[in-house]
Design an enzyme around this catalytic site. Sequence first.
Site, short mmCIF file in Angstrom:
data_model
loop_
_atom_site.label_atom_id
_atom_site.label_comp_id
_atom_site.label_asym_id
_atom_site.label_seq_id
_atom_site.Cartn_x
_atom_site.Cartn_y
_atom_site.Cartn_z
N LYS A 1 -5.96 -24.30 23.75
CA LYS A 1 -5.76 -23.18 24.69
C LYS A 1 -5.33 -21.93 23.92
CE LYS A 1 -6.02 -23.20 28.63
NZ LYS A 1 -7.16 -23.00 29.56
N TYR B 1 -4.08 -30.13 22.84
CA TYR B 1 -4.39 -29.36 24.06
C TYR B 1 -3.90 -27.92 23.93
CZ TYR B 1 -3.57 -27.39 28.72
OH TYR B 1 -3.51 -26.54 29.80
N THR C 1 -1.92 -21.34 29.50
CA THR C 1 -0.71 -22.13 29.72
C THR C 1 0.46 -21.60 28.89
OG1 THR C 1 0.23 -24.32 29.28
CG2 THR C 1 -1.67 -23.73 27.97
N ASP C 2 1.67 -21.88 29.35
CA ASP C 2 2.86 -21.54 28.56
C ASP C 2 2.99 -22.43 27.34
OD1 ASP C 2 3.55 -23.92 29.85
OD2 ASP C 2 5.47 -23.19 30.62
N GLU C 3 2.20 -23.53 27.30
CA GLU C 3 2.33 -24.48 26.19
C GLU C 3 1.87 -23.89 24.86
OE1 GLU C 3 0.99 -28.45 27.20
OE2 GLU C 3 1.47 -28.12 29.29
#
Length: 330
Positions: A153, A149, A122-124
């Site tokens: 990741k 989260y 993810t870009d998060e």
Amino acid sequence: MTLLVTGGAGFIGSNFIRYWLEKYPEDDIINLDALTYAGNLASLKDVEQSSRYSFIQGNILDADLVGDLVEKADKIVHFAAESHNDRAILDPGIFIETNIKGTFTLLEAAKKYNKHFHHISTDEVFGHLELGTDDAFSETTPYAPRSPYSASKAGSDHIVRAYHETYGLPITITNCSNNFGPYQHPEKFIPRMITDIIDGGTVKIYGDGLYVRDWLYVLDHCRAIDAVLSKGKNGETYLVGGMTSDVSNKDIALKVLEIMGVSEDKIAYVADRPGHDRRYAVDWTKIHNELGWQPEHSFEEWLKETVAWYQNHESWWRPLKERAESIYTK
Ligand code: NAD
Ligand code: TYD
């Protein structure tokens, strides 16, 4: 070729399996999924009879099972994860287990049998950006996750890269922005909003609603993974983003209300998410220049298609929604 897909009963994995079986009639897919609350075999009804598709219910933390399946596959496409920020805030432990230890378990098997490992992330992992700037995440942005989260990741991304650098494992990684489209669990923003409106309820906007995501239609994401699996360079990371620029959550709620012919007074501002990331934006120049990929589905048009899909598939989302509602900030 045989692909081992993990988490194929989830939102993106099920769209990917359908996409791949249709596009590559010579290929087989093994789908390994634990069927957590987010896994749903109803998302794969139309492919379950295919002789090229098999489903194994099991956990990516089960090293023996994972070893057997990895041995049979040519490549691993790893989607399985705990994926919802609101749940991670309430119960982070399972995110560490699945996203970090689960990825590690798969990597050990991939190393043993020397199989290409494609990791979906993810870009998060890059943290968040300021509103009102042109900044965007790229492959060189330093990692700075801010939630349990995204931290889980980020941890998994680092371990994947470490297996490449240390053991020479063939790997690729994609970090993508927020997906939308059919078969997304009704706990996520866009499907939650659509299904709440269908039920005559309010649209819940966290905080001031001036939060921005870079919305990517799920099939464009599948096409990007395809481009990386087919042409990507061993060891590389590619960022994948959509066609929106700075559309806020509030703007999206207004669009959905308009599409559904419902008045703006259905918007309810509710308590904000703790540590809520303000803005994400993805610069997808690298995958465009090197692999020829770009998003093809415009947000405006495919938001309408997505609304129509949920209107026409109540039997798919109703049972999931009934089970999910209890976790929300009301
Ligand atoms: P999802 O929550 O819809 O699906 C996850 C799937 O993984 C489910 O089918 C679940 O049963 C399965 N799973 C969970 N734990 C498992 C375990 N221990 N063993 C085996 N299977 C397990 O998620 P999604 O939205 O489809 O996301 C897929 C991947 O893409 C995730 O890795 C997520 O981090 C990443 N991602 C998602 C988005 C998004 O907008 N949805 C954006 C960026 C990255
Ligand atoms: P979400 O779909 O949970 O994805 P992510 O946390 O990965 O970005 O949320 C998207 C955005 O919508 C995020 O800014 C939080 C916000 N949001 C709401 O305002 N109301 C909601 O009911 C939900 C689920 C999310």
